[in-house]
Motif scaffolding. Sequence first.
Motif, mmCIF file in Angstrom:
data_model
loop_
_atom_site.group_PDB
_atom_site.id
_atom_site.type_symbol
_atom_site.label_atom_id
_atom_site.label_comp_id
_atom_site.label_asym_id
_atom_site.label_seq_id
_atom_site.Cartn_x
_atom_site.Cartn_y
_atom_site.Cartn_z
ATOM 1 N N LEU A 187 0.791 -1.235 0.000
ATOM 2 C CA LEU A 187 0.000 0.000 0.000
ATOM 3 C C LEU A 187 0.825 1.288 0.000
ATOM 4 C CD1 LEU A 187 -2.694 -1.047 2.643
ATOM 5 C CD2 LEU A 187 -3.016 -0.906 0.156
ATOM 6 N N ASP A 188 1.959 1.282 0.676
ATOM 7 C CA ASP A 188 2.727 2.516 0.849
ATOM 8 C C ASP A 188 3.133 3.118 -0.496
ATOM 9 O OD1 ASP A 188 2.474 2.161 3.535
ATOM 10 O OD2 ASP A 188 4.559 1.648 3.926
ATOM 11 N N GLY A 189 2.886 4.409 -0.626
ATOM 12 C CA GLY A 189 3.223 5.119 -1.848
ATOM 13 C C GLY A 189 2.113 5.101 -2.885
ATOM 14 N N LYS A 190 1.199 4.162 -2.740
ATOM 15 C CA LYS A 190 0.083 4.057 -3.693
ATOM 16 C C LYS A 190 -1.186 4.709 -3.147
ATOM 17 C CE LYS A 190 1.871 -0.163 -5.830
ATOM 18 N NZ LYS A 190 3.059 -0.328 -4.968
ATOM 19 N N VAL A 191 -1.347 4.686 -1.823
ATOM 20 C CA VAL A 191 -2.453 5.350 -1.142
ATOM 21 C C VAL A 191 -1.898 5.967 0.138
ATOM 22 C CG1 VAL A 191 -4.298 3.857 -2.042
ATOM 23 C CG2 VAL A 191 -3.057 3.174 0.029
ATOM 24 N N THR A 192 -2.720 6.730 0.825
ATOM 25 C CA THR A 192 -2.312 7.339 2.095
ATOM 26 C C THR A 192 -2.972 6.598 3.248
ATOM 27 O OG1 THR A 192 -2.016 9.526 1.136
ATOM 28 C CG2 THR A 192 -2.385 9.423 3.524
ATOM 29 N N ILE A 193 -2.171 6.086 4.159
ATOM 30 C CA ILE A 193 -2.714 5.465 5.372
ATOM 31 C C ILE A 193 -3.037 6.606 6.329
ATOM 32 C CG2 ILE A 193 -2.377 3.764 7.185
ATOM 33 C CD1 ILE A 193 -2.206 2.636 4.327
ATOM 34 N N ALA A 194 -4.298 6.998 6.371
ATOM 35 C CA ALA A 194 -4.698 8.186 7.126
ATOM 36 C C ALA A 194 -5.005 7.889 8.586
ATOM 37 C CB ALA A 194 -5.922 8.820 6.471
ATOM 38 N N TYR A 195 -5.272 6.622 8.889
ATOM 39 C CA TYR A 195 -5.610 6.231 10.268
ATOM 40 C C TYR A 195 -5.207 4.771 10.432
ATOM 41 C CZ TYR A 195 -8.429 5.422 14.508
ATOM 42 O OH TYR A 195 -8.855 5.104 15.783
ATOM 43 N N GLU A 196 -4.414 4.465 11.456
ATOM 44 C CA GLU A 196 -3.946 3.087 11.660
ATOM 45 C C GLU A 196 -3.938 2.752 13.150
ATOM 46 O OE1 GLU A 196 -0.227 0.119 10.402
ATOM 47 O OE2 GLU A 196 -0.142 2.267 9.929
ATOM 48 N N GLN A 197 -4.648 1.682 13.508
ATOM 49 C CA GLN A 197 -4.736 1.250 14.902
ATOM 50 C C GLN A 197 -4.828 -0.275 14.963
ATOM 51 O OE1 GLN A 197 -4.920 3.123 17.897
ATOM 52 N NE2 GLN A 197 -4.326 4.889 16.660
ATOM 53 N N SER A 198 -4.599 -0.822 16.142
ATOM 54 C CA SER A 198 -4.806 -2.258 16.377
ATOM 55 C C SER A 198 -6.253 -2.512 16.782
ATOM 56 C CB SER A 198 -3.889 -2.764 17.490
ATOM 57 O OG SER A 198 -4.275 -4.063 17.918
ATOM 58 N N GLY A 199 -6.835 -3.549 16.206
ATOM 59 C CA GLY A 199 -8.182 -3.962 16.593
ATOM 60 C C GLY A 199 -8.187 -5.147 17.520
ATOM 61 N N LEU A 200 -6.982 -5.624 17.904
ATOM 62 C CA LEU A 200 -6.820 -6.703 18.892
ATOM 63 C C LEU A 200 -7.512 -8.009 18.479
ATOM 64 C CD1 LEU A 200 -7.332 -4.669 22.200
ATOM 65 C CD2 LEU A 200 -5.171 -5.315 21.119
ATOM 66 N N TRP A 201 -7.782 -8.178 17.189
ATOM 67 C CA TRP A 201 -8.488 -9.356 16.672
ATOM 68 C C TRP A 201 -9.932 -9.415 17.176
ATOM 69 C CZ3 TRP A 201 -5.872 -10.178 12.761
ATOM 70 C CH2 TRP A 201 -4.529 -10.548 12.728
ATOM 71 N N LYS A 202 -10.481 -8.309 17.654
ATOM 72 C CA LYS A 202 -11.841 -8.307 18.210
ATOM 73 C C LYS A 202 -12.750 -7.417 17.366
ATOM 74 C CE LYS A 202 -10.245 -9.106 22.950
ATOM 75 N NZ LYS A 202 -10.202 -8.575 24.338
ATOM 76 N N ASP A 203 -13.915 -7.942 16.994
ATOM 77 C CA ASP A 203 -14.828 -7.165 16.163
ATOM 78 C C ASP A 203 -15.298 -5.895 16.860
ATOM 79 O OD1 ASP A 203 -16.356 -8.545 18.046
ATOM 80 O OD2 ASP A 203 -17.910 -9.139 16.616
ATOM 81 N N THR A 204 -15.504 -5.972 18.166
ATOM 82 C CA THR A 204 -15.978 -4.804 18.912
ATOM 83 C C THR A 204 -14.931 -3.696 18.946
ATOM 84 O OG1 THR A 204 -15.243 -5.900 20.945
ATOM 85 C CG2 THR A 204 -17.576 -6.087 20.371
ATOM 86 N N VAL A 205 -13.676 -4.076 19.170
ATOM 87 C CA VAL A 205 -12.591 -3.088 19.202
ATOM 88 C C VAL A 205 -12.395 -2.484 17.817
ATOM 89 C CG1 VAL A 205 -10.133 -2.714 19.625
ATOM 90 C CG2 VAL A 205 -11.441 -4.221 21.131
ATOM 91 N N ALA A 206 -12.409 -3.345 16.786
ATOM 92 C CA ALA A 206 -12.236 -2.857 15.418
ATOM 93 C C ALA A 206 -13.340 -1.874 15.039
ATOM 94 C CB ALA A 206 -12.217 -4.036 14.448
ATOM 95 N N SER A 207 -14.560 -2.176 15.459
ATOM 96 C CA SER A 207 -15.687 -1.283 15.185
ATOM 97 C C SER A 207 -15.478 0.077 15.839
ATOM 98 C CB SER A 207 -16.986 -1.919 15.688
ATOM 99 O OG SER A 207 -18.077 -1.059 15.512
ATOM 100 N N GLN A 208 -15.027 0.058 17.082
ATOM 101 C CA GLN A 208 -14.775 1.306 17.800
ATOM 102 C C GLN A 208 -13.695 2.135 17.110
ATOM 103 O OE1 GLN A 208 -13.739 -0.115 21.692
ATOM 104 N NE2 GLN A 208 -15.843 -0.674 22.227
ATOM 105 N N LYS A 209 -12.645 1.456 16.649
ATOM 106 C CA LYS A 209 -11.545 2.161 15.981
ATOM 107 C C LYS A 209 -12.018 2.805 14.684
ATOM 108 C CE LYS A 209 -8.355 0.868 18.966
ATOM 109 N NZ LYS A 209 -7.662 1.805 19.861
ATOM 110 N N VAL A 210 -12.844 2.091 13.938
ATOM 111 C CA VAL A 210 -13.334 2.642 12.675
ATOM 112 C C VAL A 210 -14.273 3.814 12.926
ATOM 113 C CG1 VAL A 210 -14.774 2.149 10.659
ATOM 114 C CG2 VAL A 210 -12.957 0.575 11.296
ATOM 115 N N LYS A 211 -15.097 3.725 13.951
ATOM 116 C CA LYS A 211 -15.954 4.861 14.312
ATOM 117 C C LYS A 211 -15.099 6.090 14.645
ATOM 118 C CE LYS A 211 -19.763 2.051 16.118
ATOM 119 N NZ LYS A 211 -20.467 1.590 17.349
#
Length: 356
Positions: A187-211
């Motif tokens: 991905l690097d150089g082709k798009v911009t990673i504007a937000y990056e976090q760990s979701g801890l392999w959990k759907d609930t955490v990943a949802s919170q991060k995306v929100k």
Amino acid sequence: MRRAVICSLAVSMSVSAAACGETGGDSGVSRKDKSIGLLLPDYATKRYEKFDRPLIGGKITSLCPDCKIAYANADGNPDRQAQQVRDMIAQGVKVLILGAQDAVGIKASVQEAVDKGVKVIAYDRFAQGPVSAYVSYDNEKVGELQGQALLEAMGSKATPAAKIVMINGDDADPNAAQFKAGAHKALDGKVTIAYEQSGLWKDTVASQKVKAAIAQLGAKNIDGVYSANDGMAGGIATALKNADIDVPLTGQDADLAGVQRILSGQQTSTVYKAFKPEAEATAEIAVKLLNGEDISAVADTVATSGSGTTVPAKLLTAVSVTKDNLKDTVVKDAVYLVVQICTPSYASACEAAGIS
């Protein structure tokens, strides 16, 4: 939290459990001397209980009918897994297949097992310490496949100005770092990673991060989402839908729910790591180690862990899956029955994809 109970199992492909206990083998060697332990990291990653556990157990039983198999799941708790290693040592297992919950934190437990004469196989995740072998997929390549699939799904929108939200796995899992590295390579150089976090392999955490990403960047400024696995992609897909955002979304593991999201258009790709060859190679190595045999025919390469230990390894190749090749991969390999995939809610999508 589930209470993990270690029990000797007579394991078939359907993982039917026999009563705990020991019996003598035909050779006169007690079953305790032919004991293999299996420790898996969590229940949240659906593949471990549904596929890995029965496949490993079934192959061990076919190769060594009088072997005893002891099993436990850490349920996401590294301290529990450390205790489970001690329990396996106390039971007298001779070989331990270890899917580490915390690959770094488990190092002392691996050393303790080896000091007691137990051969340890790092399964799927590269546990640190003096393991005898490592079996997994080329995880950096998995990340590259995910990143490339995201770019392909974005099409002409994949430009350096495009903003990507990146939700990685749990930092305690060394695979997560490899997936992340591979994805960045694509991905690097082709798009911009504007937000990056760990979701801890959990759907609930990943949802919170995306929100949080939506609040920070704005719904109209997100052009794609990288999710390191299907479990997290489920929570992300819901968050995107609720925000009326329709952008490409990756995944991994070919979970049933992920496959169905691909059919319905809520997810664009997953990565299929065939469970059977990974599980069966591990079982073969375990039985060979138990019998004092050479493992090089199965572990045909080497890999170096985060602690610098280089060991014999089996590294398999994964496949990127989209709606276009779903029929020729996951469906063809009968990972799930068509009736499981094509429930009434997905019947029309299955028909459109040629799955029947």
